[in-house]
Design a protein around this motif. Structure first.
Motif, PDB file in Angstrom:
ATOM      1  N   THR A 185       2.718 -11.004   1.139  1.00  0.00           N
ATOM      2  CA  THR A 185       1.721 -10.347   2.387  1.00  0.00           C
ATOM      3  C   THR A 185       2.055 -11.237   3.728  1.00  0.00           C
ATOM      4  OG1 THR A 185       0.094  -9.729   0.571  1.00  0.00           O
ATOM      5  CG2 THR A 185      -0.388  -9.676   2.856  1.00  0.00           C
ATOM      6  N   GLN A 186       1.979 -12.364   3.608  1.00  0.00           N
ATOM      7  CA  GLN A 186       2.105 -13.206   4.631  1.00  0.00           C
ATOM      8  C   GLN A 186       3.459 -13.140   5.223  1.00  0.00           C
ATOM      9  OE1 GLN A 186      -0.275 -15.180   6.214  1.00  0.00           O
ATOM     10  NE2 GLN A 186      -1.633 -14.463   4.672  1.00  0.00           N
ATOM     11  N   THR A 231       5.230 -10.058   5.315  1.00  0.00           N
ATOM     12  CA  THR A 231       4.938  -9.098   5.710  1.00  0.00           C
ATOM     13  C   THR A 231       4.336  -8.674   6.923  1.00  0.00           C
ATOM     14  OG1 THR A 231       5.035  -7.820   3.535  1.00  0.00           O
ATOM     15  CG2 THR A 231       4.265  -6.271   5.102  1.00  0.00           C
ATOM     16  N   LEU A 232       3.065  -9.656   7.304  1.00  0.00           N
ATOM     17  CA  LEU A 232       2.624  -9.662   8.486  1.00  0.00           C
ATOM     18  C   LEU A 232       3.305 -10.328   9.448  1.00  0.00           C
ATOM     19  CD1 LEU A 232      -1.074 -10.268   6.826  1.00  0.00           C
ATOM     20  CD2 LEU A 232      -0.105  -8.316   7.900  1.00  0.00           C
ATOM     21  N   SER A 255       6.004  -8.372  11.529  1.00  0.00           N
ATOM     22  CA  SER A 255       5.347  -7.433  12.589  1.00  0.00           C
ATOM     23  C   SER A 255       5.928  -6.090  12.253  1.00  0.00           C
ATOM     24  CB  SER A 255       5.683  -7.822  14.042  1.00  0.00           C
ATOM     25  OG  SER A 255       5.020  -9.139  14.236  1.00  0.00           O
ATOM     26  N   ASN A 256       6.328  -5.546  11.171  1.00  0.00           N
ATOM     27  CA  ASN A 256       6.764  -4.192  10.894  1.00  0.00           C
ATOM     28  C   ASN A 256       5.838  -3.618  10.684  1.00  0.00           C
ATOM     29  OD1 ASN A 256       8.063  -1.942   9.865  1.00  0.00           O
ATOM     30  ND2 ASN A 256       9.220  -2.933   7.893  1.00  0.00           N
ATOM     31  N   MET A 261       2.532  -3.446   7.605  1.00  0.00           N
ATOM     32  CA  MET A 261       1.076  -3.638   8.133  1.00  0.00           C
ATOM     33  C   MET A 261       0.309  -2.562   7.514  1.00  0.00           C
ATOM     34  SD  MET A 261       1.175  -5.543  11.895  1.00  0.00           S
ATOM     35  CE  MET A 261       2.072  -6.963  12.030  1.00  0.00           C
ATOM     36  N   VAL A 295      -0.237  -3.158   4.025  1.00  0.00           N
ATOM     37  CA  VAL A 295      -1.119  -4.242   3.720  1.00  0.00           C
ATOM     38  C   VAL A 295      -2.404  -3.709   3.942  1.00  0.00           C
ATOM     39  CG1 VAL A 295      -1.967  -6.360   4.773  1.00  0.00           C
ATOM     40  CG2 VAL A 295       0.615  -5.952   4.258  1.00  0.00           C
ATOM     41  N   ILE A 296      -2.875  -2.822   4.841  1.00  0.00           N
ATOM     42  CA  ILE A 296      -4.065  -2.267   5.175  1.00  0.00           C
ATOM     43  C   ILE A 296      -4.625  -1.460   4.159  1.00  0.00           C
ATOM     44  CG2 ILE A 296      -5.166  -0.760   6.731  1.00  0.00           C
ATOM     45  CD1 ILE A 296      -3.824  -2.026   9.234  1.00  0.00           C
TER      46      ILE A 296
END
Length: 170
Positions: free
Chosen positions: A96-97, A99-100, A103-104, A108, A111-112
């Motif tokens: 997750t880190q 992915t965040l 900045s894709n 994001m 993840v949300i």
């Protein structure tokens, strides 16, 4: 492709060729969404100007004057301990880190959506096994041979209907 086909149907003289439409809009916009290119305000404004005459947006309060005004009530509720733990573990994970940090946009959004699942119901995010007194494995029993011979299914395959009085004369 779908947007081009709608625009081609509405204005075939302007939007004649799909490749031309794709060069104008699809390639730059998909690059912006994927984060490969910075947002090109001119391309977005051009697309808005082309689509604006075909989009009808009205609010209910503008159309129906007799509707009562809308009241919105926000009720805050705490997450359960399980929801908090799942959310914190998900955010703290290295995947997750990464992915965040990339900045894709789609990453994001993903993840949300995962965090939304945790908030709506934790079993949507991670199911857990059912542990209940009603959840049982099959019961194994052992019978003596005399009981097994009585329960033999082959005995019931031939039934004497005459002895039971179920034979009808023709």
């Amino acid at each position: 492709m779908e947007l081009w086909s709608l625009m081609h149907f509405l204005m075939p003289h302007i939007f004649q060729y799909h490749q031309e439409f794709k060069d104008w809009f699809s390639n730059p916009i998909s690059g912006m969404v994927e984060g490969q290119e910075k947002v090109n305000k001119e391309v977005v404004d051009l697309l808005h100007n082309v689509l604006r005459p075909f989009i009808l947006r009205r609010l209910k309060r503008d159309v129906e004057k007799q509707l009562p005004s809308k009241h919105e009530h926000v009720i805050y509720c705490r997450l359960s301990r399980r929801q908090r733990n799942l959310g914190e573990d998900f955010i703290a994970s290295s995947e997750t880190q990464d992915t965040l940090a990339s900045s894709n946009f789609f990453g994001m959004i993903s993840v949300i959506m995962q965090l939304r699942k945790v908030c709506n119901h934790p079993d949507l995010f991670e199911s857990r096994p059912i542990i209940s007194s009603f959840d049982m494995n099959g019961i194994e029993t052992q019978y003596c041979s005399s009981v097994c011979s009585v329960l033999d299914l082959h005995q019931f395959s031939k039934v004497d209907l005459c002895g039971l009085g179920f034979v009808f004369d023709k």
